[in-house]
Design an enzyme around this catalytic site. Structure first.
Site, PDB file in Angstrom:
ATOM      1  N   HIS A  92      -1.881   2.503  11.812  1.00 20.85           N
ATOM      2  CA  HIS A  92      -0.917   1.576  11.199  1.00 20.85           C
ATOM      3  C   HIS A  92      -1.670   0.350  10.657  1.00 20.85           C
ATOM      4  O   HIS A  92      -2.665  -0.079  11.256  1.00 20.85           O
ATOM      5  CB  HIS A  92       0.117   1.148  12.238  1.00 20.85           C
ATOM      6  CG  HIS A  92       1.292   0.447  11.634  1.00 20.85           C
ATOM      7  ND1 HIS A  92       1.231  -0.870  11.245  1.00 20.85           N
ATOM      8  CD2 HIS A  92       2.530   0.881  11.323  1.00 20.85           C
ATOM      9  CE1 HIS A  92       2.399  -1.216  10.725  1.00 20.85           C
ATOM     10  NE2 HIS A  92       3.207  -0.168  10.752  1.00 20.85           N
ATOM     11  N   GLU A 160       2.729   3.458   3.641  1.00 23.62           N
ATOM     12  CA  GLU A 160       3.258   2.129   3.937  1.00 23.62           C
ATOM     13  C   GLU A 160       2.446   1.079   3.187  1.00 23.62           C
ATOM     14  O   GLU A 160       1.393   0.630   3.694  1.00 23.62           O
ATOM     15  CB  GLU A 160       3.168   1.848   5.450  1.00 23.62           C
ATOM     16  CG  GLU A 160       3.971   2.812   6.299  1.00 23.62           C
ATOM     17  CD  GLU A 160       4.406   2.177   7.620  1.00 23.62           C
ATOM     18  OE1 GLU A 160       5.604   2.235   7.904  1.00 23.62           O
ATOM     19  OE2 GLU A 160       3.576   1.603   8.331  1.00 23.62           O
TER      20      GLU A 160
HETATM   21  P1  13P Z   1       9.444  -2.674   8.227  1.00 26.08           P
HETATM   22  O1  13P Z   1      10.457  -1.549   8.151  1.00 26.08           O
HETATM   23  O2  13P Z   1       9.837  -3.753   9.165  1.00 26.08           O
HETATM   24  O3  13P Z   1       9.054  -3.151   6.886  1.00 26.08           O
HETATM   25  O4  13P Z   1       8.119  -2.040   8.903  1.00 26.08           O
HETATM   26  C1  13P Z   1       7.618  -0.864   8.406  1.00 26.08           C
HETATM   27  C2  13P Z   1       6.583  -0.370   9.330  1.00 26.08           C
HETATM   28  O5  13P Z   1       5.553  -1.011   9.488  1.00 26.08           O
HETATM   29  C3  13P Z   1       6.855   0.865  10.063  1.00 26.08           C
HETATM   30  O6  13P Z   1       5.706   1.351  10.686  1.00 26.08           O
END
Ligand code: 13P
Length: 246
Positions: A92, A160
């Site tokens: 992540h 992401e």
């Molecule tokens: P948000 O949905 O708060 O933007 O976070 C996304 C995330 O980092 C999921 O791993």
């Protein structure tokens, strides 16, 4: 596939309220994959509530360590298997940013995890990289951690964009679709068995915008942070996904 990443949030009280609100709104659908990655200390607590409510929700961890033994604070792939977790998030951007995790470490983790649970590998560019049109280059580099793996059906990638996490900003659904296709193509062409992975979108997904993303051809679900902390919101997102479930 919809995954809640609770990050370092929650308490026993919050979790009880969460499930009360979630079960009120949630309509299950056979074959859809719903998962929660709570803080590890609450795994057993969440597991018990899932069992008590006969819910079809998988459990996972937010991270793991590639080794075991003298590694204070860490958990190993063997422990993930022992606790019947189904998946683990790996790489992540918050791990990369705050814990200085490099691709080499992420690679070791995935190689350990692959035999015991589904890795959800997070990739994505920073705002700076996005502005400089480096998105594909950055993601290709991040996907190199999969080299040499025989990942069968298990691997999942989460796209992401760092600039979209917790900011309320998202790429357009066309941009997301295009990057997801790119990720599928890259992984497929480097996979020994030509596997095309599932790709989830993560970054400011909420109950209002989720449907827009779920309709896109190459979006196989979402990895959700902030909006997953509210049981009722998360149930609405899951329901929306189930409605457009391919
Ligand atoms: P948000 O949905 O708060 O933007 O976070 C996304 C995330 O980092 C999921 O791993």
């Amino acid at each position: 596939m919809i995954i809640a990443n609770w990050k370092c949030n929650g308490s026993k009280q919050m979790i009880s309220t969460w499930f009360a609100e979630f079960t009120e709104k949630y309509a299950s659908k056979e074959g859809s994959y719903i998962g929660i990655a709570p803080p590890m200390i609450y795994l057993e607590y969440v597991k018990r509530i899932i069992a008590e409510n006969s819910l079809e929700i998988k459990l996972g961890t937010q991270d793991l360590d590639a080794s075991n033994g003298a590694r204070t604070g860490a958990i190993s792939a063997e422990m993930i298997l022992d606790c019947e977790c189904n998946f683990s998030i790996v790489g992540h951007s918050e791990r990369r940013q705050y814990f200085d995790e490099k691709n080499s470490t992420i690679k070791e983790k995935i190689h350990k995890l692959i035999d015991v649970a589904t890795p959800i590998l997070c990739v994505g560019e920073t705002s700076e990289e996005n502005k400089n049109n480096l998105t594909e280059e950055v993601i290709s580099k991040q996907l190199e951690v999969l080299e040499g793996l025989n990942f069968q059906n298990k691997i999942v990638i989460a796209y992401e964009p760092v600039w979209a996490i917790g900011t309320g900003m998202t790429p357009s659904k066309e941009e997301i679709n295009e990057i997801h296709k790119f990720i599928k193509d890259v992984v497929q062409s480097s996979s020994i068995n030509s596997l095309r992975p599932r790709v989830l979108y993560g970054g400011s997904v909420n109950e209002e915008n989720c449907e827009n993303f779920f309709k896109s051809e190459f979006v196989d679900g979402a990895l959700i942070g902030g909006a997953s902390l509210d049981g009722s919101s998360f149930a609405k997102i899951v329901t929306s996904f189930n409605g457009s479930y391919k």
